[in-house]
Design an enzyme around this catalytic site. Sequence first.
Site, PDB file in Angstrom:
ATOM      1  N   SER A 137     -10.061 -42.117  45.591  1.00 17.71           N
ATOM      2  CA  SER A 137      -9.644 -41.607  44.279  1.00 17.71           C
ATOM      3  C   SER A 137      -8.248 -42.106  43.926  1.00 17.71           C
ATOM      4  O   SER A 137      -7.766 -41.878  42.829  1.00 17.71           O
ATOM      5  CB  SER A 137      -9.655 -40.077  44.283  1.00 17.71           C
ATOM      6  N   HIS A 141     -16.041 -44.785  42.466  1.00 18.35           N
ATOM      7  CA  HIS A 141     -15.495 -43.439  42.581  1.00 18.35           C
ATOM      8  C   HIS A 141     -16.452 -42.406  41.987  1.00 18.35           C
ATOM      9  O   HIS A 141     -16.566 -42.263  40.774  1.00 18.35           O
ATOM     10  CB  HIS A 141     -14.120 -43.390  41.886  1.00 18.35           C
ATOM     11  N   GLU A 158     -16.835 -43.911  38.344  1.00 16.35           N
ATOM     12  CA  GLU A 158     -15.784 -44.827  37.890  1.00 16.35           C
ATOM     13  C   GLU A 158     -15.878 -46.086  38.748  1.00 16.35           C
ATOM     14  O   GLU A 158     -15.823 -45.991  39.974  1.00 16.35           O
ATOM     15  CB  GLU A 158     -14.411 -44.201  38.177  1.00 16.35           C
ATOM     16  N   ASN A 216      -8.193 -39.541  37.151  1.00 14.05           N
ATOM     17  CA  ASN A 216      -7.028 -38.860  37.719  1.00 14.05           C
ATOM     18  C   ASN A 216      -5.727 -39.202  37.011  1.00 14.05           C
ATOM     19  O   ASN A 216      -4.795 -38.400  37.013  1.00 14.05           O
ATOM     20  CB  ASN A 216      -6.923 -39.159  39.220  1.00 14.05           C
TER      21      ASN A 216
END
Length: 285
Positions: free
Chosen positions: A122, A143, A155, A193
Site C-alpha cells: 500500500s 493493490h 489499484e 492512500n
Amino acid sequence: MATEHTEHVVVVGAGQMGAGIAQVALQTGLRVTLVDVSEEGLAKGAGRIRAGLAKLVEKGKLEDAKRKAAEANLATATRLSEVKEVDFAVEAATENEELKKRIFQELDGVVKPGGVLATNTSSIPITRIGAVTKRPESVIGMHFMNPVPVMQLVEIIRGAATSDATYEATRALAVRMGKTTVVSRDMPGFIVNRILIPMLNEACFALMEGLGTAEDIDTAMKLGTNQPMGPLQLADFIGLDTCLSIAEVLHKGLGDDKYRPCPLLRQYVDAGWYGKKSGRGFYKY
C-alpha cells in the site's frame, strides 16, 4: 505473454489480505498456491479461505460444485523454492521493504519467463522493489482493498520499468476476478492512500484541537459527505499503526509539511491503542 494464460497463481503471505486474494483467484477457477513461512499461518489462511467460500455458498452466490473445485485447486507451501510452474505471483506479506525485496528476489527464480511479479503493497515504491529483480519490467503493484472478497477496487501501479504486457496481464487477471481497476503512477500512497490518509490525519488534528468530539466529527463526515463510516472509526478499523506508517511514507516521500502525521495519532500508537484490533483507538471495542 498472452494475458489469458494465467492458470497458476502464487500468493505469498497467508494473512487476511493474502487469504482474500487467494480466495478470489480460486473463485475464478485458477490454481492457487498459498505460501507462508509459518505452518500455523498457512493453516489459518486456508481455513479463512474455506470459510469464505462456504459463506458464499450459504448466500447462494457460489454453487457447491464450484466451491469443491476451488478447494481442490488450493495448495500450500512453506517455501517458495518448492513451488513450480508459476504464471503470476502476488506478494501480500507484511509492509516491510527488506522482507518484500527478499521475497521478490526469490520470486524472480520461480515465476516463469514472461510471468508477472505483483506486490500488494500500500505504500512501498514499486520501482524500488522491481530494481532488486533481474526483470523489473515484470514487476507491478496490484493493490487490493480490504476485505478483498467484498471490495471492488484494485489499484494497479506501474513502476518506472513496468512493461505494457505486464500491465495488460495484471489488468486481465483483476477483471477476471470481477474487480474494477484504476492505474496510478508510482508515487507515495498511490491514489487511494494519497487522498484517504491526509483526510484521516486531518480528522485527528480536528479531534486534538477540540473542534468536536470523535462522535461528532464522524457523524458530520458520515452524514455530511455520505461516507459509510466516519474517518476516526475508519482509522480504527484500518489500524492506527498502519495509518501512521502510511502518513510517514507520504510525509517523507513527498517532503511536504501538509502530510505531517498528527501528534495525537502518534501518541495513540505509542500507547498501543491501534484501534479495533487492540480493543482501543479513538473508540473502545
